[in-house]
Design a protein around this motif. Structure first.
Motif, PDB file in Angstrom:
ATOM      1  N   LEU A   9      40.705  49.294  48.171  1.00 49.05           N
ATOM      2  CA  LEU A   9      40.300  48.094  48.889  1.00 49.05           C
ATOM      3  C   LEU A   9      38.776  48.017  48.993  1.00 49.05           C
ATOM      4  N   TYR A  10      38.141  49.152  49.215  1.00 50.04           N
ATOM      5  CA  TYR A  10      36.682  49.176  49.313  1.00 50.04           C
ATOM      6  C   TYR A  10      36.021  48.842  47.972  1.00 50.04           C
ATOM      7  N   SER A  11      36.756  49.030  46.882  1.00 53.97           N
ATOM      8  CA  SER A  11      36.159  48.799  45.562  1.00 53.97           C
ATOM      9  C   SER A  11      35.905  47.325  45.284  1.00 53.97           C
ATOM     10  N   THR A  12      36.364  46.447  46.187  1.00 53.77           N
ATOM     11  CA  THR A  12      36.062  45.020  46.006  1.00 53.77           C
ATOM     12  C   THR A  12      34.612  44.702  46.371  1.00 53.77           C
ATOM     13  N   GLN A  13      33.867  45.683  46.855  1.00 50.47           N
ATOM     14  CA  GLN A  13      32.485  45.422  47.256  1.00 50.47           C
ATOM     15  C   GLN A  13      31.630  44.813  46.139  1.00 50.47           C
ATOM     16  N   PRO A  14      31.721  45.295  44.874  1.00 46.00           N
ATOM     17  CA  PRO A  14      30.901  44.666  43.834  1.00 46.00           C
ATOM     18  C   PRO A  14      31.149  43.169  43.683  1.00 46.00           C
ATOM     19  N   VAL A  15      32.391  42.748  43.888  1.00 48.07           N
ATOM     20  CA  VAL A  15      32.697  41.319  43.802  1.00 48.07           C
ATOM     21  C   VAL A  15      31.934  40.558  44.882  1.00 48.07           C
ATOM     22  N   TRP A  16      32.040  41.052  46.113  1.00 50.06           N
ATOM     23  CA  TRP A  16      31.348  40.392  47.219  1.00 50.06           C
ATOM     24  C   TRP A  16      29.831  40.539  47.086  1.00 50.06           C
ATOM     25  N   SER A  17      29.378  41.665  46.521  1.00 50.04           N
ATOM     26  CA  SER A  17      27.941  41.854  46.304  1.00 50.04           C
ATOM     27  C   SER A  17      27.390  40.815  45.336  1.00 50.04           C
ATOM     28  N   SER A  18      28.166  40.540  44.291  1.00 49.62           N
ATOM     29  CA  SER A  18      27.742  39.527  43.320  1.00 49.62           C
ATOM     30  C   SER A  18      27.671  38.144  43.964  1.00 49.62           C
ATOM     31  N   ILE A  57      39.919  43.048  41.901  1.00 52.64           N
ATOM     32  CA  ILE A  57      40.843  42.404  42.828  1.00 52.64           C
ATOM     33  C   ILE A  57      42.280  42.743  42.482  1.00 52.64           C
ATOM     34  N   SER A  58      42.613  42.800  41.194  1.00 46.54           N
ATOM     35  CA  SER A  58      43.957  43.183  40.774  1.00 46.54           C
ATOM     36  C   SER A  58      44.281  44.614  41.198  1.00 46.54           C
ATOM     37  N   ALA A  59      43.285  45.500  41.085  1.00 44.77           N
ATOM     38  CA  ALA A  59      43.478  46.882  41.499  1.00 44.77           C
ATOM     39  C   ALA A  59      43.784  46.958  43.000  1.00 44.77           C
ATOM     40  N   SER A  60      43.084  46.161  43.785  1.00 44.02           N
ATOM     41  CA  SER A  60      43.314  46.141  45.227  1.00 44.02           C
ATOM     42  C   SER A  60      44.710  45.631  45.566  1.00 44.02           C
ATOM     43  N   LEU A  61      45.161  44.589  44.872  1.00 44.77           N
ATOM     44  CA  LEU A  61      46.490  44.055  45.117  1.00 44.77           C
ATOM     45  C   LEU A  61      47.579  45.060  44.761  1.00 44.77           C
TER      46      LEU A  61
END
Length: 351
Positions: free
Chosen positions: A312-321, A344-348
């Motif tokens: 879930l934390y790995s979505t940070q690059p998306v939000w950073s962009s 996002i797919s990984a988080s889901l």
């Protein structure tokens, strides 16, 4: 000595068991089914984190920015102030509802003393202090977006360490780890055609420091999963962690700045406008990127295992962009969009 302390902490750590929790009053929990709330709280953490690198780069763009040790101290001071304000609100609400005394009596018998909270706070705070200090140095040598993407190797490091320690079946998290890794790699390279020629030795010092910071952030995620399942007052644990971070950062800043005369040079050149801009950014860093994530991580990881939390934390690059696009007008190339979809797919898949 520090390595020995880390090893000893892992040897003392029992296997992580997800606890089912239900909120009673602000920060206090009791048995109950986990649900969307814990996932939602953890999903908001990378959104808050995504503003950290942009804020630091803005801070470094000031004519006379404060030295990195002072940035850490200012960050933790504003973070602690945020917790103190929240504590007053919590006390007022609890007094109004008549549940303050009842809530305090629900503390876990095994970890009922404040000493236990500060012991855990010191360990967790040490990991975060080392990670943030190294990341601050990395941001002097590499771009904000690249540092954010490299730091997110925590999504791979956490489940890998968990699997090595036998706490989580790696095959269950493997698809998410693979997707998250693909997304982070795509984010980190300028030309996707050069992926086949990637060489770790080509990482510059800033990239290497960002990767080193990710190691300490991973240790924090793993240990938090164990400690938060025993310490049930999430607000108290997050506050103790911030106090310990402030103490460690203050000692480090004193030693670092007195030995290099960095504070004297800074005070001689800094202007009122520099101080005003620095203060505004530090308030944001302390309240939004430090205080809130510390509470949210502690609250969410009481019922979500570290391996899932790291994805879930790995979505940070998306939000950073997205943050960089809004604040710095940076454009998203096609490869970053593909990387975002992968993460996002990984988080889901991890939920």
């Amino acid at each position: 000595m520090m390595i020995g302390f880390l090893v000893q902490s892992y040897l003392k750590c029992s296997s992580w068991q997800p606890r089912k929790v239900q909120k009673t009053t602000l920060g206090m929990l009791k048995a109950g089914p986990p649900g969307v709330k814990s996932i939602s709280i953890l999903a908001s953490v990378p959104v808050a984190w995504s503003t950290y690198n942009v804020a630091v780069r803005l801070l470094y763009s000031i004519d006379h920015p404060p030295p990195a040790p002072l940035i850490n101290v200012g960050n933790y001071l504003t973070s602690l102030a945020t917790f103190q304000i929240a504590l007053l609100v919590r006390f007022a609400l609890s007094k109004f509802s008549g549940s303050w005394q009842a809530s305090e009596s629900e503390s876990s018998p095994e970890y009922e003393s404040m000493i236990s909270y500060y012991y855990a706070g010191f360990e967790l705070g040490l990991y975060l202090f080392l990670g943030s200090t190294i990341q601050l140095e990395a941001l002097k040598l590499t771009t904000a977006s690249k540092a954010a993407f490299i730091v997110q190797t925590t999504s791979v490091l956490v489940p890998t360490i968990e699997a090595i320690l036998g706490r989580f079946p790696f095959k269950k998290i493997l698809p998410s780890v693979v997707l998250a890794s693909i997304g982070i790699i795509l984010f980190s390279v300028d030309d996707p055609k050069s992926l086949g020629a990637l060489d770790p030795s080509q990482l510059n010092l800033g990239d290497s420091l960002a990767l080193f910071a990710a190691v300490f952030y991973s240790l924090h995620v793993i240990r938090l999963g164990s400690l938060s399942s025993k310490l049930r007052d999430t607000f108290r644990l997050a506050r103790a962690k911030t106090i310990c971070q402030l103490c460690i950062a203050s000692v480090y800043a004193t030693l670092a700045l007195t030995s290099t005369d960095g504070i004297g040079e800074y005070l001689d050149n800094v202007t009122f406008n520099d101080l005003q801009a620095s203060a505004l950014i530090l308030v944001w860093l302390g309240a939004v990127t430090t205080a809130y994530p510390q509470w949210a991580q502690t609250r969410g990881q009481m019922s979500v295992p570290p391996s899932v939390a790291s994805i879930l934390y790995s979505t940070q690059p998306v939000w950073s962009s997205i943050t960089a696009f809004v604040v710095l007008s940076e454009q998203l190339p096609l490869k970053d969009i593909i990387a975002g979809v992968a993460i996002i797919s990984a988080s889901l898949l991890a939920i």
